[in-house]
Enzyme design. Sequence first.
Site: not given
Length: 803
Positions: A175, A260, A295, A365
């Site tokens: 990330k 974040e 999440h 993926r």
Amino acid sequence: MMHLLGKAKKLTRQGRLVLLRHNSKSTLFSPHNRTNTNTNTNSSQIHATSPTTTSKKPFDKILIANRGEIACRVIRTAKNLGIQTVALYSNADGPQSLHAQMADEAHLIGEGPSPSESYLRADDVLDIASQTGSQAIHPGYGFLSENSSFATKVGDRGVTFIGPPSSAILAMGSKSHSKAIMEDAGVPTTPGYHGDDQSPEYLFHEAVNTVGFPLLIKATMGGGGKGMRLVRDESEFLSALESCKRESQAAFGDTNVILERYLVHPRHIEIQIMADAHGNAVYLHERDCSLQRRHQKIIEEAPAIDLPLDIRRLMGETAVKAAKAVGYVNAGTVEFLLDTTTTQPSPSMDVGASPDFYFCEMNTRLQVEHPVTELITGQDLVEWQLRVAAGEELPIKDQDDIPCVGHAMEARIYAENPAKDFLPVTGNVWHHRPPAPSNTGMDVNYVRVDTGLEAGKDISVHYDPMVSKLIVHGTDREDARQRLIQSLKNYQIAGVPSNIPFLIKCAQHSIFEEAGAINTGFLEEFADDVKIDSTDSLRMEEKAICAFVTSIVMEGRRGVKNVDHARQSMGSWSRYSGSWRLGSNHQRVLKAIAEGGDVGSVTPGIRCSSNHDGSFEIFIEASDDDCDEEGGLTKEKETLLIDGTLDEENNLNIVINKTRKRSYTAVFREDMDAGTMTVNIWASDPDLFDTDKAFGMTFEHPLSSVHRDANVSGGANSGSCSLQAPMPGKISRLNFKEGDVVNENDVVIVMEAMKMEHAIVANMSGVVDRFNCTVGDIVDASHILAVITEEEVDDGDVTSSEA
């Protein structure tokens, strides 16, 4: 009006559009009809069953380096193309697991049950591929699917990796690295920190001084909500960071994280992209995955019809730009967070300039939710993967030729208990009947079920507790939503609790009914509306029906479709005339076991009286839920008269009080080892019978010698309490030592189960009297992990008991 491209023809069969491809294009709908996803004609139904290009198969044999429903999904497409398949199975799954049975051959991988001892053993996977002559390896999702070193090793062995090049996995799999690349490419990213300094002190400094709160800590190699924590203020940061790193290490073998800025209630919009090695790249529209819990996605849908076409196109083009920035090939998903608090970007805004949506991550993926894209485009994405991996061009190279028809939704069915904070559960699924045939694609009712589980198999503590994916297609969003609700009501599973009642409540909610109204904060704002309460009791009629089914099974009367005929043919002394005794009717009391309880934790009994004609009078004694504060009944009780039959196909037909006819599916299981009898029931037509849920009960078995003391944790008033394992799992951390003082709600033990961490907290203040576990232990559900005692103030005497 729909426009046909080229010489494609349409045929209508049972209201479904059948696609006849021409000139190697699976194209049907005009680009000018891109937004026509709400057509009111039956001919808007499409599905992917036929090869998308030529009849040539891209490989002769492939190995699927995965398990469960994704392995079954890949095998289905391979078989359609005439490709031989090789499956892997751990000793926990065994050779009788569904994916192993579906494959042409199956091989044991590793020596242990956990992923690290089996499916994550890359060298063993490669050895089996060589031994079996497999030309390519499909990694599925999870496990090794985003492991760049594995992709490199596959190529070094002369085998094709069915996925992107290792360089793209490396670039986008991290990330932190992917955000840096996206910033250089001009793709908007969420503000935060994604640097190399991973010391807790520096991360804390960045959190406080640069990012701000609330923020998300995210494992750089993570996904699926694992290794992710929401931190609302600085006091929570260091403990959340430690937990996140520990979970990330266990799941991904890496402890690096990024920070974040947490957008308040954004929408989660993701773009499905496909690229080939010839420079072609397209996006197959967007998916709205905003309905999430912790999440993790709950219900996904496609397309996001409320968004203006210009914004959807802008997001799609940005996703393709992101893929090209890393030389991407094969299937991938670019995820964006759409800020719902700002105005929409101008249609004339350049790609990458919008301040309203931000790059979140790229999954290198196939995604769990890929079926909704397949149903609106009519394309088999697994086949696209295979053909691209074999060096072919994309089946559709022109972006304007990608169809988008109708609306699709997917709900993930999990073995978890919504009434107990969605606690994952393990156990034997002794009955499993989805509303459509499994692993065959969409049926005539536009319902599809992808699963890796058969009836009689176990949900294991070692893997994700997902049972299946339920996918539906409709002519428009409301048609798809209603189809999803009805399919959820018709979904039958017994042996473990599931999240189906919760999914029904979500799909029926007025906010979800409105396109685009859902954001990632839905469950925070409307938690009470969709909550499944453990105190919810069955209606008296439902309890009586459960007791009736149990009674007729106990009397050997199952399997008769026409009870009147059976009575006449066998005489008045047959078992179909009731187990009555001379001078009086036979009575039995069924003792119901409270949900989640052991034998002994029973509710007041249900008295069943067998009549001469084979019917039963059923009286349900008052329980605590039926009494007011003074102990008086809050509602009048009555005896129900029930007659009927239960045949061998589990069809239950009854008459209540000689007037009300009901039809159900009822399944029954005796467990002599546990000393229980369990009945689960689903209405044949829930709308007619004023019920939208399945119901069931568990009773003590009268013939079992099992007697168990209920392990009920004590409270502060009892002087001690025991901390029990909420599920089977592995002890990963003890935060205290014996003799330490703990406060109420302190995290005493951390255990790992189903790839997630679970905190065991003290339910009273006191002293840790003893631990009954150590780090690394594998424990069963309800195992007493520790005992906490209350220290006596007057003499310091400490008493303990495992109450």
